[in-house]
Write an enzyme that holds these catalytic residues in place. Structure first.
Site, PDB file in Angstrom:
ATOM      1  N   ARG A 166      -4.375  -3.414   0.267  1.00  0.00           N
ATOM      2  CA  ARG A 166      -3.662  -2.033  -0.150  1.00  0.00           C
ATOM      3  C   ARG A 166      -4.276  -1.696  -1.859  1.00  0.00           C
ATOM      4  NH1 ARG A 166      -3.425  -2.855   3.775  1.00  0.00           N
ATOM      5  NH2 ARG A 166      -1.522  -3.119   5.112  1.00  0.00           N
ATOM      6  N   SER A 217       6.456   0.570   4.567  1.00  0.00           N
ATOM      7  CA  SER A 217       6.605  -0.564   3.844  1.00  0.00           C
ATOM      8  C   SER A 217       6.541  -0.461   2.325  1.00  0.00           C
ATOM      9  CB  SER A 217       5.474  -1.866   3.988  1.00  0.00           C
ATOM     10  OG  SER A 217       5.721  -2.130   5.353  1.00  0.00           O
ATOM     11  N   GLU A 287       4.063  -1.285  -2.860  1.00  0.00           N
ATOM     12  CA  GLU A 287       2.735  -0.470  -2.104  1.00  0.00           C
ATOM     13  C   GLU A 287       3.009   0.785  -2.357  1.00  0.00           C
ATOM     14  OE1 GLU A 287       2.135  -2.064   1.766  1.00  0.00           O
ATOM     15  OE2 GLU A 287       1.785  -0.165   2.448  1.00  0.00           O
TER      16      GLU A 287
END
Ligand SMILES: Cc1cc2nc3c(=O)[nH]c(=O)nc-3n(C[C@H](O)[C@H](O)[C@H](O)COP(=O)(O)OP(=O)(O)OC[C@H]3O[C@@H](n4cnc5c(N)ncnc54)[C@H](O)[C@@H]3O)c2cc1C
Length: 295
Positions: A166, A217, A287
């Protein structure tokens, strides 16, 4: 042309309409370009220090309630087009990732099935190195086309970026955004790929609170562990501030249970972060991207 007459230009744009959390503040200005050439010309008209935010489907993004004091550039329904070129597929930044997954399956490729469940654009997937079920966006990138604030286009490859979980950062540190990506996938078989897409989507429906606005998420998984497990172990499932709640179905999701403000969502994030750090010693890394000013 007078800037205020540009058809795709809007002032004071409510960003809650453009992010999957359906919450948050406004952008001072937002532009939906007609195509890449129009995007390049528009960028050239912006003052040199204007803050710029590219937005795809807003599925990983929150604008604070006080708003974003700059220009948002929408890519979805603006930078379109997906094409087979030799052994590669060229997809514009505004193409939804699930479209790429189905396109690859239809053209006899495999390995893109996981993208069917990532509800963002190709630009967002490139910016985030989106991934799941063992797949990661940049594992399939042959090259990308970027644009800078001078409206200049460039071809780049993975070697130009620092790429991780990520995480994607241009090594030069310069400000560039994705206009398109050229991808390569293995040979496959359409029926099998479509079956795999169905199987992965079923898994999501079973494990994720998709009936309520969310941004997937919230935290990255720490090495060797799962953010959801840590959050749950701290008894935070169902923790609520205003209209924002740690999902009882998946503890790494925060859901908007009705009229959440960006402040509500960020308060839940802050509380989860602090509690997990205090009780487990693990510092969770976000994230989701949060921009703009508090109200
Ligand atoms: C239900 C749900 C499930 C999800 N599951 C997953 C998953 O399994 N795996 C996963 O990785 N993510 C997942 N996500 C998060 C999200 O879908 C991905 O990060 C997605 O790639 C974001 O794309 P977007 O177009 O919505 O980006 P946005 O939310 O619009 O933007 C995210 C960031 O990317 C930047 N950006 C967007 N477009 C560009 C561009 N063209 N050039 C440069 N920067 C750009 C934005 O400025 C912002 O910083 C999920 C989200 C939801 C809501």
């Amino acid at each position: 042309m007078n800037m205020s007459e540009l058809p795709g230009l809007r002032q004071d744009e409510p960003m809650s309409r453009h992010v999957s959390w359906r919450a948050g503040g406004r952008a001072r200005q937002a532009y939906q370009p007609a195509d890449v050439a129009d995007l390049c010309s528009f960028l050239r008209t912006l003052p040199p220090h204007e803050a710029i935010l590219f937005v795809g489907l807003g599925s990983n993004l929150l604008v604070r309630d006080g708003g974003f004091d700059g220009t948002v550039l929408f890519t979805h329904r603006a930078l379109n087009g997906i094409d087979v070129q030799g052994s590669t597929v060229l997809a514009a930044a505004g193409v939804p990732s699930p479209h790429l997954a189905r396109f690859i399956a239809k053209h006899g490729g495999s390995g893109a099935e996981w993208l069917a469940g990532v509800p963002g654009t190709i630009g967002g997937a490139l910016a985030m190195n989106a991934g799941c079920y063992g797949g990661e966006t940049w594992n399939h990138v042959v090259s990308v086309q970027t644009v800078d604030r001078a409206g200049d286009l460039r071809e780049r490859t993975g070697a130009d970026y620092e790429i991780g979980y990520r995480h994607v950062r241009l090594r030069t540190g310069s400000e560039e955004w994705f206009v398109s990506g050229r991808f390569q996938f293995a040979q496959g078989e359409e029926v099998a790929s479509r079956a795999r897409i169905r199987e992965l989507l079923k898994k999501r429906v079973a494990s994720q609170p998709l009936h309520l606005p969310n941004a997937g998420s919230v935290f990255r998984n720490p090495p060797g562990d799962h953010a959801a497990r840590l959050i749950e172990s701290c008894g935070l499932k169902g923790f609520t501030v205003g209209g924002a709640q740690v999902s009882p179905k998946h503890s790494n999701f925060i859901v908007n249970i009705g009229d959440a403000t960006a402040r509500d969502i960020e308060s839940v994030i802050d509380h989860v972060e602090a509690t997990v750090r205090e009780r487990t010693g693990v510092t969770l890394v976000r994230e989701v991207r949060i921009v703009g000013e508090a109200a």
